[in-house]
Design an enzyme around this catalytic site. Sequence first.
Site: not given
Length: 745
Positions: A416-417, A570, A616, A620
């Site tokens: 996840d960014k 996102g 996190d 997520d």
Amino acid sequence: MDEHTDQPGDESPREHDPHSHSTGSDSEGRMGTDESHVEESVRESEATDTAGSRHPAEASHHEHGSDDPDDHGGMHAGHEQLFRRRFFVSTLLSIPVLLYSETLQEWLGFTVPSFAGSEWITPVFSVIVFAYGGVPFLRMAVPEVTDRAPGMMTLISMAITVAFVYSLASVFGLAETAFFWELVTLIDIMLLGHWIEMRSVRRASSAIDELAELLPDTAERLTEDDETEEVPVSALSEGDRVLVRPGASVPADAVVEEGESDVNEAMITGESRPVSKEPGDEVIGGTVNGDGSLRARIDATGEETTLAGIMRLVEEAQRSTSRTQVLADRAAGWLFYVAVLAALVTAVAWTLATTFDAAVIERVVTVLVIACPHALGLAIPLVVAINTSLAARNGMLVRDRIAMERARNLDTIIFDKTGTLTEGEHGVVASVTVGGVDENEALALAAAVEGDSEHMIARAIREAADDRGVETPASDGFEAMKGRGVRAVVDGNEVFVGGPNLLTHLDSAVPSDLQTFAEEAGENAQTVVYLVRAGEPIAAFAMADVIRGESYQVVDALHDLEVEVAMLTGDSQDVANAVATELGIDTVFAEVLPEDKDVTVQELQDQGKLVGMVGDGVNDAPALTRADVGIAIGSGTDVAVQSADVILVQNNPVDVARLVTLSKASYRKMQENIVWAAGYNVVAIPLAAGILAPIGFLLSPAVGALLMSLSTVIVAVNAQLLRRVDLSVPGLPDGSVLERPQPAD
């Protein structure tokens, strides 16, 4: 709240999913079930011995609130002392048996004085050794027989019982040859092997005890008069105020109210660098205070503390069963039947070839002894214990052993960014000035104007000024201009900070240098804000979600491990592509809604890939649960994450590469141990049966026992070598540093 400009890089809000992930811990491994059942039989009859030799770590564990009667660290410590004592006593009692053995006297060419009754020395001392050193093995075989799951204890019991009964029969003239010296040395070697095994397992399983010992026994509680009183840690309650002196351990999770200090959290997070603490910061129970004095208010005690949560996860991991352990357990069970069949075949073959005598019994005993699956039973549990301990010491908490084992085969790892690969907040990544204005001067002016703003860009500019150490001038007349930016008066000049809409509103022309800078920043999906003084633009700042320095490391390290790296976010496609290009990420999933993240994981799995997901641990959750290996990162002190298989205590993506490396190294050790333990029997059983008898080579029961114990020691030593695995990650490429990018000088 003021608005500077539209943000193309803002990520869609995430949602919390309480979905709980199954850990698979309902089926415990050998260390959690079979072994405790076997050793319980000894503990019941040796309660005094075990209680008297309880390891200090176990006592500490109980002092801090553990009521688990099957505490494995203490159990193995007690049995270590039990077998150690019985080994030395039995060995001492075996000396007269060896000295008065006619076979050994003939082999070694010595004699000992004989006297009336000396012929009884060998059988009498052998009976004592069997009763004191051998009977415990018989007791430990009872659960195996009762559960119809014969294993190593059953084999040992069969071997020493056959030897003992046959030797006693010879005393009363019912058999020709006794081998009392083989019996006592067999028992001695078995006790030695068990002592070494218990010592190795106890030391490897010490992670929980080491964690328990982190908590101090007492704390200095502050009274209403601000005086201190020394109380047991167990007496602390939520809301109590405590004094943590320099060098002292924090007694429980708390929030700092007064004082500043650096706290060493390495024992919890694995991070060696001390963490600065000031009022409002959380401190973790068990960590060590630095040079400052802290006054803190307790916000969690007992089972609610971070340390207790970590201990639960470590214990859960040690009790869960890996697939390799299942294979080893099955192999050990089959080995019993192989050994019994080999013993029967040996007895029949030797009887047909010669006659049924002591030599035949000796062959049968040797086969049974050498086939004991001690090494096989130890091969996996010891590696699992060391693996869990290493992971915990490096800030990796494993909830599911199968997932940890599966990590070695991951094809793709999705990150996840925001907040994982990036800081999760905007920062100044570049700047440019015109008209001879110094960059530090421009940054100071912008920080002065943004002094009263709470916008993310305002915070980023102020942080950049603080990092640069520039002095911010005073300002007044602050005004938020909705959709355009902010204004304030600095040194008598009207100064503005805002985006392109601000320049349109002020009807200000953009200098060519600033225009070029803005175009380049736009290509990199960065937001640009301008600094305008007296109606003239004098500087521009490029803002972006700052990429973490560690992200470069983890992508390169995973590529070295031949793992593809994907990013899920996102954010817009432009923002995602810019970050992916910078880091060298293979696959990008952009503009993904929180509820669709698990669908993205499923897409990769449908392509036949084994997928790991790094998030996190809260927002997520669905994706973490869907992934083959869910890795929660950035959990900090929240160790109660239920959606992940592995929890990384530090907010450090590099630990993902360490996890894969440790998984590969641990599985390699498991394979090596199984190959050695099983392969050893393939060679040893035929030798014990006498396959080389035609050329004059025969193994005695004592030598067979020695070889069996030696194989156990080799497996234990090989497992211990796992501690030497290199979990370091190479430095950043091209001389990059782990610092927040700053405006160029």
